[in-house]
Design a protein around this motif. Structure first.
Motif, PDB file in Angstrom:
ATOM      1  N   PRO A  96       0.803  -1.229   0.000  1.00 56.52           N
ATOM      2  CA  PRO A  96       0.000   0.000   0.000  1.00 56.52           C
ATOM      3  C   PRO A  96       0.840   1.286   0.000  1.00 56.52           C
ATOM      4  CG  PRO A  96      -0.826  -1.537   1.648  1.00 56.52           C
ATOM      5  CD  PRO A  96       0.487  -2.075   1.158  1.00 56.52           C
ATOM      6  N   LEU A  97       2.100   1.195   0.442  1.00 62.02           N
ATOM      7  CA  LEU A  97       2.959   2.384   0.535  1.00 62.02           C
ATOM      8  C   LEU A  97       4.096   2.383  -0.484  1.00 62.02           C
ATOM      9  CD1 LEU A  97       3.209   2.668   4.419  1.00 62.02           C
ATOM     10  CD2 LEU A  97       1.694   3.915   2.873  1.00 62.02           C
ATOM     11  N   ARG A  98       4.127   1.391  -1.351  1.00 62.63           N
ATOM     12  CA  ARG A  98       5.223   1.289  -2.319  1.00 62.63           C
ATOM     13  C   ARG A  98       5.370   2.572  -3.133  1.00 62.63           C
ATOM     14  NH1 ARG A  98       5.223  -4.099  -4.780  1.00 62.63           N
ATOM     15  NH2 ARG A  98       6.453  -4.541  -2.960  1.00 62.63           N
ATOM     16  N   TRP A  99       4.253   3.148  -3.529  1.00 60.43           N
ATOM     17  CA  TRP A  99       4.285   4.391  -4.312  1.00 60.43           C
ATOM     18  C   TRP A  99       5.005   5.496  -3.541  1.00 60.43           C
ATOM     19  CZ3 TRP A  99       2.278   8.875  -2.398  1.00 60.43           C
ATOM     20  CH2 TRP A  99       1.444   8.765  -1.276  1.00 60.43           C
ATOM     21  N   LEU A 100       4.792   5.580  -2.219  1.00 58.98           N
ATOM     22  CA  LEU A 100       5.431   6.609  -1.395  1.00 58.98           C
ATOM     23  C   LEU A 100       6.936   6.365  -1.309  1.00 58.98           C
ATOM     24  CD1 LEU A 100       5.156   9.074   0.440  1.00 58.98           C
ATOM     25  CD2 LEU A 100       4.608   7.509   2.325  1.00 58.98           C
ATOM     26  N   GLY A 101       7.319   5.111  -1.143  1.00 61.43           N
ATOM     27  CA  GLY A 101       8.742   4.775  -1.110  1.00 61.43           C
ATOM     28  C   GLY A 101       9.432   5.100  -2.418  1.00 61.43           C
ATOM     29  N   MET A 102       8.782   4.788  -3.525  1.00 57.10           N
ATOM     30  CA  MET A 102       9.365   5.079  -4.842  1.00 57.10           C
ATOM     31  C   MET A 102       9.442   6.591  -5.072  1.00 57.10           C
ATOM     32  SD  MET A 102       9.937   2.062  -6.146  1.00 57.10           S
ATOM     33  CE  MET A 102       9.852   1.957  -7.906  1.00 57.10           C
ATOM     34  N   ALA A 103       8.403   7.324  -4.660  1.00 62.05           N
ATOM     35  CA  ALA A 103       8.343   8.767  -4.896  1.00 62.05           C
ATOM     36  C   ALA A 103       9.358   9.546  -4.059  1.00 62.05           C
ATOM     37  CB  ALA A 103       6.935   9.283  -4.610  1.00 62.05           C
ATOM     38  N   THR A 104       9.716   9.010  -2.890  1.00 62.35           N
ATOM     39  CA  THR A 104      10.631   9.736  -2.001  1.00 62.35           C
ATOM     40  C   THR A 104      12.059   9.209  -2.058  1.00 62.35           C
ATOM     41  OG1 THR A 104       9.970   8.307  -0.158  1.00 62.35           O
ATOM     42  CG2 THR A 104       8.813  10.421  -0.387  1.00 62.35           C
ATOM     43  N   ASP A 105      12.305   8.167  -2.822  1.00 63.37           N
ATOM     44  CA  ASP A 105      13.642   7.557  -2.866  1.00 63.37           C
ATOM     45  C   ASP A 105      14.551   8.306  -3.853  1.00 63.37           C
ATOM     46  OD1 ASP A 105      15.757   5.957  -2.367  1.00 63.37           O
ATOM     47  OD2 ASP A 105      14.849   4.109  -3.113  1.00 63.37           O
ATOM     48  N   HIS A 106      14.875   9.517  -3.468  1.00 64.20           N
ATOM     49  CA  HIS A 106      15.809  10.358  -4.229  1.00 64.20           C
ATOM     50  C   HIS A 106      16.436  11.337  -3.236  1.00 64.20           C
ATOM     51  CE1 HIS A 106      12.741  13.509  -4.057  1.00 64.20           C
ATOM     52  NE2 HIS A 106      11.879  12.581  -4.475  1.00 64.20           N
ATOM     53  N   THR A 107      17.369  12.123  -3.669  1.00 64.93           N
ATOM     54  CA  THR A 107      18.138  12.998  -2.781  1.00 64.93           C
ATOM     55  C   THR A 107      17.259  13.925  -1.954  1.00 64.93           C
ATOM     56  OG1 THR A 107      19.935  12.923  -4.357  1.00 64.93           O
ATOM     57  CG2 THR A 107      20.028  14.657  -2.710  1.00 64.93           C
ATOM     58  N   ILE A 108      16.335  14.615  -2.580  1.00 65.76           N
ATOM     59  CA  ILE A 108      15.486  15.569  -1.852  1.00 65.76           C
ATOM     60  C   ILE A 108      14.560  14.837  -0.884  1.00 65.76           C
ATOM     61  CG2 ILE A 108      13.663  17.307  -2.086  1.00 65.76           C
ATOM     62  CD1 ILE A 108      15.007  18.059  -4.784  1.00 65.76           C
ATOM     63  N   GLY A 109      13.944  13.750  -1.327  1.00 65.70           N
ATOM     64  CA  GLY A 109      13.053  12.986  -0.457  1.00 65.70           C
ATOM     65  C   GLY A 109      13.777  12.444   0.765  1.00 65.70           C
ATOM     66  N   ALA A 110      14.974  11.915   0.558  1.00 65.34           N
ATOM     67  CA  ALA A 110      15.760  11.378   1.673  1.00 65.34           C
ATOM     68  C   ALA A 110      16.179  12.502   2.624  1.00 65.34           C
ATOM     69  CB  ALA A 110      16.975  10.636   1.147  1.00 65.34           C
TER      70      ALA A 110
END
Length: 128
Positions: A96-110
Motif C-alpha cells: 500500500p505504501l510502495r508508491w510513497l517509497g518510490m516517490a521519495t527515494d531520491h536525494t530531496i526525499g531522503a
C-alpha cells in the motif's frame, strides 16, 4: 477474466529486516500499523527493546544501544540504512505504501525525510 495472481518484481532497495523499539508506545503502535499491511509478512520484524531478547545476528558493528538510537532497516540488497532512508526502504516493501517509497527515494526525499525523523527523535524521548 484471468485467475492469475498479481506479482510484484523483487525490489532490492526494499526492507527485509526492521529493527524497532518495542518499548516505545508510539513506535510499537506505528510498527503494528505497518505489520498489518500487504507485504509485511516478507519482513523480519525485530524488537530490540531492552526487555526483549537480543538476536545474535545483528548487523556488523551494531549493538542494541546503537539500534535503539535510530530506526534501522536491512534492505534486500544487504545495505543497512536508518532514519529517513530506513522509512523509504520500509515503504518500498509494503504494497500500500510502495508508491510513497518510490516517490521519495531520491536525494530531496531522503533529505526531507531525515530532517523530519530527527525532529521526531527529539520528541520521542518524552514517550520512552
Amino acid at each position: 477474466m484471468s485467475d492469475a495472481v498479481q506479482t510484484f518484481p523483487i525490489d532490492d532497495r526494499a526492507a527485509s529486516r526492521v529493527f524497532y523499539d518495542g518499548g516505545c508506545p508510539v513506535c510499537r503502535r506505528e510498527i503494528g500499523w505497518y505489520q498489518a499491511m500487504r507485504g509485511a509478512d516478507d519482513i523480519d520484524w525485530v524488537n530490540i527493546a531492552p526487555e526483549a531478547p537480543l538476536p545474535t545476528d545483528l548487523p556488523d558493528g551494531m549493538s542494541r544501544d546503537t539500534l535503539l538510537k535510530r530506526f534501522t532497516i536491512v534492505r534486500r540488497d544487504g545495505a543497512v540504512v536508518s532514519g529517513g532512508p530506513g522509512f523509504i526502504a520500509l515503504w518500498r516493501a509494503l504494497r500500500p505504501l510502495r508508491w510513497l517509497g518510490m516517490a521519495t527515494d531520491h536525494t530531496i526525499g531522503a533529505f526531507v525525510g531525515e530532517r523530519l525523523y530527527r525532529l521526531f527523535l527529539r520528541v520521542r524521548t518524552l514517550w520512552r
